[in-house]
Design an enzyme around this catalytic site. Structure first.
Site, PDB file in Angstrom:
ATOM      1  N   LYS A  83       0.857  -1.190   0.000  1.00 14.41           N
ATOM      2  CA  LYS A  83       0.000   0.000   0.000  1.00 14.41           C
ATOM      3  C   LYS A  83       0.887   1.231   0.000  1.00 14.41           C
ATOM      4  CE  LYS A  83      -4.507   0.167   2.250  1.00 14.41           C
ATOM      5  NZ  LYS A  83      -5.179   0.285   3.544  1.00 14.41           N
TER       6      LYS A  83
HETATM    7  O1  G3P Z   1      -9.137   1.153   4.340  1.00 14.77           O
HETATM    8  C1  G3P Z   1      -8.956   2.439   4.842  1.00 14.77           C
HETATM    9  C2  G3P Z   1      -9.717   2.600   6.092  1.00 14.77           C
HETATM   10  O2  G3P Z   1      -9.165   1.818   7.104  1.00 14.77           O
HETATM   11  C3  G3P Z   1      -9.913   3.974   6.564  1.00 14.77           C
HETATM   12  O3  G3P Z   1     -11.082   3.969   7.276  1.00 14.77           O
HETATM   13  O4  G3P Z   1     -12.759   4.762   8.855  1.00 14.77           O
HETATM   14  O5  G3P Z   1     -10.321   5.349   9.176  1.00 14.77           O
HETATM   15  O6  G3P Z   1     -11.642   6.380   7.334  1.00 14.77           O
HETATM   16  P1  G3P Z   1     -11.480   5.189   8.211  1.00 14.77           P
END
Ligand code: G3P
Length: 214
Positions: A83
């Protein structure tokens, strides 16, 4: 649509894998930190549990460092993809890594323009963050629609991973948009299973079954 789990927690990965629906795992530095471990150690452990693609995030911000880290991470296990956060250096690193056969998941994508560049550089996956767009008053799903449309128009093989999923509606919208993958937190996967009418129906069938036995 393939379903990935967005977690670095081994028990959650084991549990969702046991449901028979798991196609991949994505981690990020925040998810790894929650588990009090480091990325190389944890992705090695995940690769022992499941035979699916696993995203491991590189932390370098320059192309040279990203390439070095990408090679190191991908050498841990053939299922590991790297990533990289969207920027000019990660485009350069993606070009090099993809030509070496190392899959890149370009993350922190917030527009179709970014996704187009990542695909052209050779990314295997792009990860648009739906929830974080909603957080700032934009409509994350619209970006999913745009990316899927652009990739379709030009025949890009790069897969779209709907990320930053915060609720079951995000999953539904990702599927309706034609995303290849949604990476979903454990609690949202559980929410997707439940429906009050299903619970009610099960209880009623049990009651009727018990009555019919008498
Ligand atoms: O895959 C990316 C994700 O983990 C981000 O999620 O909820 O932190 O925006 P969030």
């Amino acid at each position: 649509m393939k379903i990935f789990i967005d977690t670095a927690n081994l028990d959650m990965i084991r549990e969702i894998n046991s449901w028979g629906i798991l196609d991949g795992v994505t981690t990020n530095p925040s998810l790894i930190a929650k588990e009090n471990t480091d990325t190389p150690t944890r992705v090695k452990e995940i690769a022992k549990i499941v035979d699916v693609p696993i995203s491991a995030e590189a932390m370098s911000l320059d192309a040279e460092g990203m390439i070095r880290e990408g090679r190191e991470l991908s050498s841990i296990h053939p299922n590991i993809n790297v990533k990289l956060p969207m920027c000019i250096d990660s485009l350069k690193a993606t070009k090099v890594l993809s030509e070496e056969g190392i899959d890149v998941n370009m993350t922190l994508i917030f527009s179709a323009q970014q996704a187009l560049l990542a695909a052209k550089a050779g990314a295997r996956y792009v990860s648009p963050f739906v929830g974080r767009l909603d957080d700032i008053g934009m409509y994350g799903t619209e970006v999913l629609n745009q990316i899927v449309g652009v990739f379709f128009n030009y025949g890009f093989e790069t897969e779209v991973i709907a990320a930053s999923i915060r609720n079951p509606i995000h999953v539904l919208e990702a599927a309706a948009a034609g995303c290849d993958i949604a990476t979903i937190p454990y609690n949202i996967l559980q929410q997707m299973v439940s429906h009050p009418k299903t619970d009610e129906g099960i209880q009623n069938f049990i009651k009727d079954y018990e009555k019919s036995k008498k």
